[in-house]
Design an enzyme around this catalytic site. Structure first.
Site, PDB file in Angstrom:
ATOM      1  N   SER A  86     -17.761   4.289  15.056  1.00 52.62           N
ATOM      2  CA  SER A  86     -17.131   5.265  15.926  1.00 52.62           C
ATOM      3  C   SER A  86     -15.633   5.419  15.586  1.00 52.62           C
ATOM      4  O   SER A  86     -15.302   5.746  14.457  1.00 52.62           O
ATOM      5  CB  SER A  86     -17.367   4.879  17.386  1.00 52.62           C
ATOM      6  OG  SER A  86     -17.088   5.958  18.246  1.00 52.62           O
ATOM      7  N   ASP A 209     -27.958  10.211  19.035  1.00 56.25           N
ATOM      8  CA  ASP A 209     -26.575   9.970  19.472  1.00 56.25           C
ATOM      9  C   ASP A 209     -26.060  11.149  20.304  1.00 56.25           C
ATOM     10  O   ASP A 209     -26.059  12.294  19.848  1.00 56.25           O
ATOM     11  CB  ASP A 209     -25.695   9.756  18.236  1.00 56.25           C
ATOM     12  CG  ASP A 209     -24.329   9.162  18.574  1.00 56.25           C
ATOM     13  OD1 ASP A 209     -23.886   9.282  19.730  1.00 56.25           O
ATOM     14  OD2 ASP A 209     -23.711   8.581  17.666  1.00 56.25           O
ATOM     15  N   HIS A 237     -25.858   5.839  20.162  1.00 58.49           N
ATOM     16  CA  HIS A 237     -24.529   5.753  19.560  1.00 58.49           C
ATOM     17  C   HIS A 237     -24.234   4.394  18.926  1.00 58.49           C
ATOM     18  O   HIS A 237     -23.242   4.255  18.215  1.00 58.49           O
ATOM     19  CB  HIS A 237     -23.473   6.057  20.642  1.00 58.49           C
ATOM     20  CG  HIS A 237     -22.087   6.208  20.094  1.00 58.49           C
ATOM     21  ND1 HIS A 237     -21.753   7.148  19.152  1.00 58.49           N
ATOM     22  CD2 HIS A 237     -20.932   5.512  20.367  1.00 58.49           C
ATOM     23  CE1 HIS A 237     -20.464   7.058  18.864  1.00 58.49           C
ATOM     24  NE2 HIS A 237     -19.944   6.069  19.576  1.00 58.49           N
TER      25      HIS A 237
END
Length: 525
Positions: A86, A209, A237
């Site tokens: 991320s 996601d 995610h």
């Protein structure tokens, strides 16, 4: 200002590549912890808590992403594979573009070129959604984080198992760091950086996601033809928590495809042979281990004056020291662990009521949680471990803050007479080779432990005949387990030559000596 928190975990084998793991927003380095054992089969790992996260301090709210990277560089390896999840993937991408000499390969996980969508890159979070979420965090951090956690799990087919792991993670408490992290997410634009990267790259996405849409994989493929994309089906995610084995396989296959893993350096000691050897010797060990018992008794005196709650006998063997350790710790929790299943079974059969837990344990990969024991007692076990950085990194990991480890181990001069005598016979490795003091001290220091005490004692055993010594070594399981040992039975001619060579050491009193270089040490965390 307190330094950025950095933790280095040595691989379980030699020849491993360096891997840096960078976490995402509202997280810290602990997010990776459940997959660390699998990764350490292949990599030396550097974990980082980004500024304001976990154990790292908050830096100036005015710092932009470039300033943050400059603060990270001093604690990062000179060269490594970078894996970022991320927001961490966005930082890793920027580092790879600006400092190509420091990044040998790049792995991004659930990470986008831009986090907030625009007309050129629509496969990202809509701007209105991001601004609404940012306002929610500024208004009520707890409610905002609860919403973020639900978004990370949304659509994941294994949401319950991921949620269980997330539930063990600490709740971020630094509101200013969270707000600053959102500003990074909104501001970072890595499209040009991705085009500039020349090292191998793979982008890993979760098919479900809700934060980084899987459609972004198409944008990566269209704009960066040299980059590889991998979609993990059924994952949200956090794909490395949702499908950990698939994720590990993806990373290792990618790294292997570019031949980034060094060839493993051969070990001198054969660990499987060690386990078998000591298992076979379980029933004969105590009758032959006079020196070993004496060393174990002396090591008990190195324990701190005041016992703590939990103590582990690491390499408990037949369990000889367990009664003394039980007396020392009183009502505390006593664990017994050994690499050799046969030894452990023998010890448990004779001391079932003494220890509170029994573990078939490799010191290079302890089956214990972080910060779970106060004290470790290890007598004549760690000399059978060759990956010393992994050993002492594991000791540091499982010890609680302020905890200690008392260790008795053997130095390289052990059985020097036998080693020298064999050298006169042939070129094979007949006598076990143990680590130098400098190697042990370096491993202890790099693990973050402190040596409080170190003593050397030269123990001299005496025998009437050479077979008395070799029979004793066999009975305690300490005969030759080197990978370079000769195959097959030792010929009568070589035994005769060895006996003649050893006679050079016979003392005036008529006995043959065997020297043991014994080191006693106490380390603290």
């Amino acid at each position: 200002m307190t330094a950025i928190y950095r933790e280095r975990l040595a691989a379980y084998r030699s020849g491993a590549a360096e891997l840096v793991l960078l976490h995402g927003w509202a997280s810290d380095a602990e997010i990776w912890r459940s997959i660390i054992p699998a990764l350490r089969q292949h990599f030396h790992i550097t974990l980082i808590d980004l500024p304001g996260c976990g154990r790292s301090p908050v830096y100036s709210a005015g710092d932009d992403s470039a300033s943050l990277i400059e603060r990270l560089l001093p604690v990062l390896p000179d060269s490594a594979i970078y894996c970022g999840w991320s927001l961490g993937g966005m930082f890793a991408t920027a580092i790879a573009a600006k400092y190509p000499e420091r990044v040998s390969a790049l792995i991004t996980v659930a990470s986008n070129a831009v986090f907030v969508a625009d007309e050129v890159w629509p496969a990202a979070m809509p701007s209105a959604d991001f601004l609404a979420f940012e306002a929610a965090i500024e208004k009520n951090v707890v409610k905002g984080l609860r919403r973020f956690r639900s978004l990370q799990l949304l659509g994941d087919q294994r949401a319950d198992s991921v949620a269980a792991i997330l539930g063990r993670q600490p709740i971020p408490a630094n509101a200013s760091a969270l707000v600053q992290g959102l500003k990074y997410l909104n501001a970072i634009d890595n499209r040009a950086a991705l085009a500039a990267i020349r090292c191998p790259v793979i982008h890993v996405f979760g098919s479900e996601d809700a934060l980084v849409p899987v459609a972004s994989a198409e944008s990566f493929s269209a704009n960066y033809a040299d980059h590889k994309c991998s979609i993990m089906m059924g994952c949200g995610h956090i794909p490395f928590l949702s499908s950990p084995q698939e994720f590990i396989d993806t990373v290792v296959d990618f790294v292997n495809s570019w031949q980034l893993l060094d060839d493993a350096k051969p070990y001198h000691l054969n660990k499987s042979a060690i386990g078998r050897s000591f298992s076979r010797a379980a029933s004969s060990y105590d009758g032959a281990a006079q020196l070993q018992r004496r060393i174990a008794d002396k090591l008990v005196s190195f324990l701190p004056a005041l016992p703590s709650e939990t103590l582990m006998d690491l390499g408990c063997g037949t369990g000889y020291s367990l009664p003394a350790l039980r007396q020392y710790i009183g009502g505390g929790k006593l664990l017994a662990g050994d690499l050799a299943p046969g030894m452990l079974a023998y010890a448990k059969a004779r001391h079932a009521d003494v220890a509170d837990g029994w573990l078939c344990a490799d010191a290079e990969d302890l089956p214990l949680a972080d910060s779970s024991v106060n004290q470790i007692f290890s007598s004549l076990a760690l000399q059978w471990c060759e990956n010393l950085p992994a050993v002492y990194a594991e000791i540091e990991r499982v010890l609680k803050p302020g905890g200690s480890a008392v260790i008795a181990t053997l130095g390289p001069d052990t059985l020097c007479e036998l080693r020298e005598s064999w050298r006169r016979v042939d070129g094979y490795a007949h006598v076990n080779q143990f680590a130098l003091q400098a190697e042990i001290l370096s491993a202890i220091k790099n693990a973050g432990l402190k040596v409080e005490e170190w003593q050397e004692v030269r123990e001299l055993m005496q025998y009437e005949r050479l077979p008395d010594l070799t029979r004793e070594l066999k009975n305690i399981g300490a005969h030759n387990v080197n990978s370079g040992r000769p195959g097959g039975l030792t010929s009568r001619g070589r035994i005769k030559a060895l006996t003649a060579a050893y006679e050079r050491f016979r003392e005036p009193g008529g006995c043959l000596p065997a020297t043991y270089q014994v080191w006693y040490l106490r380390c603290t965390k």
